[in-house]
Design a protein around this motif. Structure first.
Motif, PDB file in Angstrom:
ATOM      1  N   GLN A  24      42.276  55.271  55.193  1.00 39.46           N
ATOM      2  CA  GLN A  24      41.286  56.017  55.981  1.00 39.46           C
ATOM      3  C   GLN A  24      41.254  55.438  57.389  1.00 39.46           C
ATOM      4  N   PRO A  25      41.496  56.282  58.382  1.00 42.27           N
ATOM      5  CA  PRO A  25      41.545  55.789  59.771  1.00 42.27           C
ATOM      6  C   PRO A  25      40.195  55.224  60.203  1.00 42.27           C
ATOM      7  N   GLN A  26      40.247  54.181  61.034  1.00 47.59           N
ATOM      8  CA  GLN A  26      39.072  53.617  61.693  1.00 47.59           C
ATOM      9  C   GLN A  26      39.218  53.949  63.186  1.00 47.59           C
ATOM     10  N   ILE A  27      38.176  54.657  63.727  1.00 44.13           N
ATOM     11  CA  ILE A  27      38.288  55.296  65.048  1.00 44.13           C
ATOM     12  C   ILE A  27      37.321  54.635  66.032  1.00 44.13           C
TER      13      ILE A  27
ATOM     14  N   LEU B  29      42.852  55.325  67.531  1.00 41.70           N
ATOM     15  CA  LEU B  29      43.030  54.742  66.199  1.00 41.70           C
ATOM     16  C   LEU B  29      43.016  53.221  66.326  1.00 41.70           C
TER      17      LEU B  29
ATOM     18  N   ALA C  78      43.143  51.047  59.956  1.00 40.36           N
ATOM     19  CA  ALA C  78      43.022  51.885  58.771  1.00 40.36           C
ATOM     20  C   ALA C  78      42.608  50.993  57.601  1.00 40.36           C
ATOM     21  N   GLU C  79      41.731  51.526  56.773  1.00 41.92           N
ATOM     22  CA  GLU C  79      41.323  50.769  55.581  1.00 41.92           C
ATOM     23  C   GLU C  79      42.167  51.238  54.395  1.00 41.92           C
TER      24      GLU C  79
ATOM     25  N   GLU D  67      30.705  52.999  58.041  1.00 44.31           N
ATOM     26  CA  GLU D  67      31.511  53.846  57.162  1.00 44.31           C
ATOM     27  C   GLU D  67      30.645  54.973  56.637  1.00 44.31           C
TER      28      GLU D  67
ATOM     29  N   GLN E 129      34.351  55.062  60.464  1.00 44.83           N
ATOM     30  CA  GLN E 129      35.306  55.783  59.610  1.00 44.83           C
ATOM     31  C   GLN E 129      34.498  56.698  58.727  1.00 44.83           C
TER      32      GLN E 129
END
Length: 877
Positions: free
Chosen positions: A638-641, A648, A651-652, A830, A850
């Motif tokens: 899952q991208p972390q923005i 970007l 990502a987790e 999150e 995210q």
């Protein structure tokens, strides 16, 4: 006619034709003539009657003579020695059956031979010497050699006599074969020679004593052992004035008590007797092992002398005394069991250990009767195994001595074989009572929890297993699993010292509730077990659980404050709920967790529904063990923005499991099970490696994802290998430490602080970032944020759901953001799903998020497409 022609052999019967000239033939001829005369007379006249009486008388005489001749013939042939009748020239006139057998020829063949044919060594003038030297009736003996039919010679003793036969001198020769006698005499002479040689060379002393006790002979070994020459020994007489002789108990003996004298007086063999002999004049001291045998003459029942044999056992005696001292010091006795007689022999120390009387005969059964009932069969089995199969014995057992003292013994032994047959089993018995007492004390300490004084985990599990193993059809056991609710809050706020004091107080309350109904044990950090194996106590187990929860509901006073630490209790029963100790423990644990789920501070009895849940858990855990092997795990990302510009930032990595039998399972269904079983350590190591491998692959493709975030279980921290795993993985894929972020729950912070500090420090050396996941949901302790090298905190999805409409959730999120800002920590939100949430975060200073507003978790390939679509991450076209 020759003399041989005129001699008529002994033989013939009444019905046979008698040889002419014999007494029988004369009688027959006379009868025939008288019958002829009588036939010419008038019947009944006096002359005819006289002739008839004369014929009758002659016939009677004929039969008596024939019978006498038959008896003589039988006696002649019954003689076992060879008998021949010779004339004075040596011609054989007659021979008996034994002569025929000995010389291998018939009577007729022998009667054609001369005595020189039977005795080739006979001097030529032997018969002339007989004529000259021997008178009728005189018997003479001659030792010579005769010959068998094949010419082989054999020794004989010949007894000869001259007798008269119808006016002729004859020689009766009786030849006795003395081959065996000569052989026996030769063997006897050889044996005597060997005996004399043996006496000379044997290392045992041998002396002969007459009935007065005087030494009449001594071999060299006796002289050497006694330190005297033979003349001196023979001149001692019967008093032995200069000798001091003692028995094995150091009692001085008189000369009448010496084994040789005792053998003569009693007429019995005196077996091995230990004597200490000191020659005062020569100052010579020696220990002897003596045996004496009485000797008898054929015509007497009293011994006329004795033969004593002895060995020098001085060194053996010295070694024996040292060995006995060693045995006494080490409390080790020796024993030997004779399988053929069932006799058990023991050393003095063995008798002392077992409380035996030294003179009392022992058997294996008498010893085993002292072994306590529970240990008897193993002892019997071990000795039987050694006897039948030649094995070794090494076991420990308890005995109750005749004086009622209980002792622990270690029995060791091995079989002694003779021609592949076990004849004895021998070994040692060591008194290990003191060691067992020390071990029992150490075991008691090892099975006791030092903090609470209760039994510890090992002790309660051992007792539970033993009770179930020994269970009978009427056995009922109840197990209560007691867990303190929110104990970690006190432990974290006040420190471990206060936590320990609280546990000790909780243990006392638990013991007061139980009383004598059962046994309590500390099972874990804040977990206790209560076992009840009394049917009366089991009947009221639910009332006991209620008393426990009520007791723990009362506040605990700590450091001037009062804390409410309640308890959740799970109950399971044997055999209704489980058949093994492991099942019973699991079921009580499952019931306890159900009590927690129902709001804590209560108890829950195990039910079939819980059994189904437990079965599902066991099924999942069973498949988990093989999931890695079957390659059933995969990762999605899952991208972390960056909330400011949409870039970007990372990502987790999220774990997914598709089992071929159970299908797709959400992490919520299996992660907790993996942590309970310990499989999470292997799975977590795979996740770290797979995430780093994928990051390396993206970067090689040109997608520069700054970092990858991986969730790490508290179990991985406790494994002590987390830092090594991370370091090896980063090295394998040529990644810097900054490329990896580890997300941990708050449980890691409070599970085991010293090990946590060490692991955090090792990870920081590698440059790895550490983030607290779901911050605020657990038992957060802010002092850990200050003391540990934390890089960031994550706002839980559960808090973000109420933002911005729910004032409480919004306030919590604001507080978390401010904590992060004040401590210089990165804050990640999150579960961001819509625009008002994004604006809320930006307004309060949070910049990383995210959630589904940006993207669902993606496959590696889908993440590449996502980056290309939004033009982020510098992915080339």
């Amino acid at each position: 006619m020759t003399q041989r022609d005129k001699y008529q052999p002994i033989g013939g019967t009444v019905d046979s034709d008698p040889p002419a000239g014999s007494g029988i033939s004369t009688a027959v001829a006379a009868i025939a003539r008288l019958e002829t005369l009588r036939a010419g007379m008038e019947p009944g006249c006096p002359a005819e009657q006289a002739l008839r009486e004369a014929v009758t008388s002659l016939r009677r005489m004929h039969f008596e003579l024939a019978a006498t001749n038959q008896r003589i013939t039988s006696l002649f042939d019954a003689v076992p020695d060879s008998v021949t009748i010779l004339d004075l020239n040596g011609n054989i006139l007659d021979a008996n059956a034994a002569a025929c057998d000995t010389y291998g020829q018939s009577r007729d063949q022998l009667c054609t031979l001369n005595v020189r044919d039977l005795n080739p060594t006979l001097p030529p003038d032997r018969m002339e010497e007989v004529k000259r030297s021997f008178q009728v009736g005189e018997v003479f003996l001659h030792e010579t050699f005769n010959a068998h039919a094949d010419g082989t010679l054999f020794p004989v003793d010949v007894h000869s006599a001259v007798f008269m036969d119808r006016g002729e001198q004859r020689v009766l020769a009786v030849a006795r074969d003395v081959t065996r006698r000569r052989s026996a005499e030769n063997e006897l002479r050889a044996s005597e020679a060997r005996y004399r040689l043996l006496l000379q060379v044997m290392d045992k002393g041998v002396v002969a004593q007459d009935e007065r006790g005087r030494i009449v002979s001594a071999n060299p070994a006796a002289c050497r052992i006694l330190g005297m020459d033979e003349a001196d020994l023979l001149g001692l007489g019967s008093q032995f004035d200069n000798w001091h002789v003692v028995d094995e108990n150091s009692r001085r003996l008189s000369s009448e008590e010496f084994p040789g004298r005792r053998a003569i007086e009693t007429g019995h063999t005196i077996e091995s007797t230990l004597l200490g002999v000191y020659n005062v004049s020569r100052r010579h001291y020696v220990w002897l092992k003596v045996s004496a045998v009485p000797m008898f003459r054929d015509d007497s029942e009293r011994a006329f002398q004795s033969i004593s044999t002895f060995s020098d056992v001085t060194e053996l005696k010295r070694d024996s005394e040292l060995f006995a001292q060693t045995q006494a010091l080490a409390s080790i006795g020796g024993w030997e069991w004779d399988a053929s007689t069932n006799s058990l022999y023991g050393t003095a120390e063995f008798n002392r250990i077992g409380g035996f009387e030294a003179e009392q005969p022992h058997t294996l059964d008498s010893f085993i009767s002292l072994v306590v009932e529970a240990d008897r069969q193993p002892v019997r089995d071990a000795i039987e195994y050694a006897q039948r199969l030649g094995g070794e014995i090494d076991l420990e057992c308890r005995i109750r001595r005749p004086d009622n003292v209980l002792r622990w013994l270690r029995l060791r032994g091995r079989s002694v074989q003779h021609i592949s047959e076990v004849v004895r089993v021998s070994g040692t018995a060591q008194d290990i009572t003191q060691r067992k007492r020390r071990e029992e004390e150490l075991r008691r300490l090892a099975l006791t929890d030092p903090l609470t004084g209760l039994s510890n985990r090992d002790a309660i599990l051992e007792r539970l297993g033993r009770c179930i193993d020994d269970a009978t059809p009427s056995t009922v056991i109840a197990l209560l699993y007691v867990d303190l609710d929110r104990f970690k809050v006190v432990n974290d706020l006040l420190g471990h010292g206060a936590g320990d004091a609280l546990l000790a107080t909780a243990a006392r309350r638990l013991s007061e509730c139980i009383g004598f109904e059962g046994e309590a044990a500390r099972f874990g950090a804040d977990e206790f077990l209560v076992m009840i194996d009394d049917p009366h106590g089991v009947a009221g187990v639910e009332e006991l659980a209620a008393r426990i929860t009520e007791s723990f509901a009362r506040p605990f006073a700590m450091s001037g404050e009062e804390f409410s630490i309640t308890a959740s209790v799970g109950i399971a029963r044997y055999p209704a709920d489980a058949q093994t100790a492991h099942q019973l423990l699991n079921n009580a644990d499952a019931a306890m967790y159900e009590a927690k789920r129902r709001g804590r501070n209560t108890f829950q009895v195990f039910t079939p529904a819980l059994a189904s849940q437990l079965s599902d858990r066991l099924l999942i855990e069973a498949h988990l063990r093989r999931a890695l092997e079957f390659q059933e795990f995969r990762l999605v990302y899952q991208p972390q923005i960056d909330l400011r510009d949409g870039q970007l930032l990372g990502a987790e990595a999220l774990l997914r499991w598709h089992n071929r039998q159970l299908g797709e399972l959400a992490p919520g269904r299996f992660v907790a099970h993996a942590e309970n079983s310990g499989d999470i350590v292997r799975i977590g190591a795979w996740v770290i490696r797979e995430a780093c491998r994928q990051l390396r692959a993206w970067r090689d493709e040109g997608l520069m994802v700054p970092r990858i975030a991986v969730n790490v279980s508290y179990r991985q921290f406790l494994s002590e290998f987390l830092a090594e795993t991370v370091e090896a993985t980063l090295r394998e894929f040529s990644l810097p430490g900054e490329a990896l972020e580890l997300e941990v729950t708050e449980r890691v912070l409070i599970e085991d602080a010293p090990d946590t500090f060490d692991t955090f420090a090792a990870l920081k050396v590698l440059g790895v970032s550490i983030t607290i996941d779901d911050f605020g949901e657990g038992y957060s302790a802010l002092n850990y944020l200050r003391r540990l090298p934390i890089d960031g905190i994550k706002i839980s999805h559960s808090f973000m759901q109420g933002v911005p409409g729910n004032p409480s959730d919004s306030a919590i999120c604001q507080a978390i953001i401010r904590i992060g800002q004040s401590l210089g920590l990165m804050v990640i939100a999150e579960g961001v799903e819509h625009e008002p949430q994004r604006r809320f975060l930006l307004e309060h200073g949070a910049r990383i998020a995210q959630g589904y507003m940006f993207s669902r978790p993606l496959t590696p390939k889908a993440l590449v497409e996502y980056a290309r679509h939004f033009g982020i991450g510098h992915i080339p076209d």
